[in-house]
Design a protein around this motif. Structure first.
Motif, PDB file in Angstrom:
ATOM      1  N   THR A  33      -2.773  -1.206   6.025  1.00 14.16           N
ATOM      2  CA  THR A  33      -1.827  -0.442   6.044  1.00 14.16           C
ATOM      3  C   THR A  33      -1.813   0.383   7.292  1.00 14.16           C
ATOM      4  O   THR A  33      -2.890   0.545   7.900  1.00 14.16           O
ATOM      5  N   ASP A  59      11.057  -1.317  -0.003  1.00 18.37           N
ATOM      6  CA  ASP A  59       9.798  -1.903  -0.624  1.00 18.37           C
ATOM      7  C   ASP A  59      10.336  -2.597  -1.863  1.00 18.37           C
ATOM      8  O   ASP A  59      11.494  -2.875  -2.236  1.00 18.37           O
ATOM      9  N   SER A  60       9.133  -2.899  -2.664  1.00 19.66           N
ATOM     10  CA  SER A  60       9.301  -3.747  -3.978  1.00 19.66           C
ATOM     11  C   SER A  60      10.091  -3.156  -5.042  1.00 19.66           C
ATOM     12  O   SER A  60      10.663  -3.433  -6.071  1.00 19.66           O
ATOM     13  N   THR A 322       2.383  -0.886   3.891  1.00 18.59           N
ATOM     14  CA  THR A 322       1.264  -0.719   2.848  1.00 18.59           C
ATOM     15  C   THR A 322       0.782  -2.358   2.841  1.00 18.59           C
ATOM     16  O   THR A 322       1.458  -3.157   2.453  1.00 18.59           O
ATOM     17  N   GLU A 325       1.857  -4.878  -0.065  1.00 20.52           N
ATOM     18  CA  GLU A 325       3.537  -4.620  -0.685  1.00 20.52           C
ATOM     19  C   GLU A 325       4.444  -5.773   0.041  1.00 20.52           C
ATOM     20  O   GLU A 325       4.175  -6.235   1.081  1.00 20.52           O
ATOM     21  N   TYR A 327       8.240  -6.249   1.357  1.00 27.72           N
ATOM     22  CA  TYR A 327       9.346  -5.549   1.849  1.00 27.72           C
ATOM     23  C   TYR A 327      10.548  -6.518   2.136  1.00 27.72           C
ATOM     24  O   TYR A 327      10.186  -7.825   2.361  1.00 27.72           O
TER      25      TYR A 327
END
Length: 411
Positions: A33, A59-60, A322, A325, A327
């Motif tokens: 991160t 992001d997701s 992060t 995560e 992206y």
């Protein structure tokens, strides 16, 4: 009312169509991160608009992630470090530590680099200057110092910007309310002459060399499947040993008269190929899918061209990611303006070396990629806008007519 809702739905659907991106690419290798450097590849950029304003990171959860663009025109050789005397380090109060530095060179300075032991602390600091180490004057007030953690080294070099000054002494005061004092082991200035940043070779270039013997010319044609940004062209010429040839670079243009379109070559640049030079043509700033180079041979034998390579300046995104995560980087929406994120206000505090996150192979969002100069042919977009306006006008007209009919019925 039902008619109005239908019209509104159609208008919103049309707006969504107009706001489409043209390319998407996943970000991989996010293992920690923090801030990451994301290099935009040439094949990704060929789908994006030329000014890169239409780039967004999601992001997701489809939440927009702030970023800043980094396009270094120059980088410094950081092999040299001119040390300044570190006169004193002391704890001035319960929550303040001070560092005193002397500028022994006697020249102007607009930054000072500190050597700090590796830490994850974040500090606020102020800097003042003095000519006699007694009377102090303010230079920098209440700035944040971060990015002091390194995965590989025990020491971190952090450069603090200053207003241009000639003070002999600097005093840096750190706020230690939330963490212990920093271990500062040195101070000075990074030296070295600026050098050009390494350019990125553009892949998938189709190079064709044609000898035009009657015209005593050699023509080099370089084409791409989609328009690309071209900043530099490099020639590798193997024979003859001595040569000096005039050359010109042309780009393809077209004009339409009475619905008839004619394509022609327009000269963009004249230059010389010489055996005493590196034969690198820089600072082009072209956005093309085809360039043509004509070389005048006169009565000489044609040049033996081993290769012609094209390059572009690197463009990076810097974003706070992060670990774990997922992206996506989207681009190519010509209607978007450059985003205004808070992150740009902290650009001076971002470390020079960041973890790298890479883009996967780009995937076109639309069935037909628009390319980098799609904004030069916007007739489809305007046709859709006109169609949407007509539909909206039609439904609004019917709505007004229905309302008038309803009023007459009630009266």
């Amino acid at each position: 009312m039902k008619t109005f809702k239908i019209a509104l739905l159609l208008l919103l659907s049309f707006s969504g169509f107009a706001q489409q991106f043209t390319v998407s690419s996943k970000i991989s290798k996010v293992k920690a991160t923090g801030l990451h450097n994301i290099a935009l590849t040439p094949d990704f950029r060929c789908y994006a608009d030329g000014n890169l304003a239409g780039i967004r990171i999601f992001d997701s959860n489809s939440k927009e992630v702030p970023y800043i663009l980094s396009s270094p025109e120059k980088i410094r050789i950081e092999s040299g470090f001119e040390k300044f005397p570190l006169l004193l380090k002391r704890i001035a109060a319960d929550s303040v530590s001070q560092v005193f530095i002397e500028n022994t060179s006697g020249t102007k300075w607009n930054e000072v680099t500190l050597v700090i032991a590796n830490t994850d602390a974040v500090k606020t600091y102020s800097i003042s200057g003095s000519n006699d180490n007694s009377e102090w004057f303010g230079l920098v007030n209440n700035q944040t110092l971060s990015g002091l953690y390194s995965h590989a080294d025990t020491m971190v070099y952090k450069t603090l910007p200053l207003p241009v000054n000639t003070y002999r002494y600097l005093k840096i005061e750190f706020n230690d309310k939330t963490s212990l004092p920093l271990n500062i082991t040195g101070a000075g200035r990074i030296t070295g002459k600026p050098i050009a940043a390494a350019l990125v070779e553009i892949p998938n270039a189709h190079v064709k060399v044609t000898e035009m013997l009657l015209e005593k010319r050699t023509r080099v044609t370089v084409t791409f499947n989609d328009p690309v940004i071209i900043d530099q062209i490099a020639f590798n010429i193997t024979n003859p040993r001595l040569y000096n040839r005039n050359a010109a670079l042309f780009v393809s243009r077209s004009h339409t008269v009475r619905k008839k379109t004619t394509t022609y070559l327009e000269q963009e640049l004249a230059f010389t190929l010489n055996s005493a030079n590196k034969n690198i043509i820089s600072n082009l700033n072209l956005i093309e899918n085809k360039v043509v180079i004509d070389i005048e041979n006169k009565d000489n034998e044609p040049l033996e061209i081993a290769s012609v390579k094209l390059y572009q300046m690197p463009v990076n995104l810097i974003a706070n990611l992060t670990a774990g995560e997922n992206y996506s980087v989207m681009a190519g929406n010509i209607q978007l303006h450059e985003p205004d994120y808070d992150l740009k206000d902290f650009k001076s505090q971002i470390p020079a070396v960041l973890p790298q996150a890479t883009l996967s192979k780009p995937e076109p969002v639309n069935a037909k990629p628009k390319g980098i100069n799609a904004d030069k042919s916007p007739w489809i977009m305007w046709a859709c806008i006109a169609a949407g306006a007509l539909i909206l006008f039609y439904f609004c007209y019917n709505l007004v007519r229905d309302m008038k009919s309803s009023e007459k019925t009630h009266t």
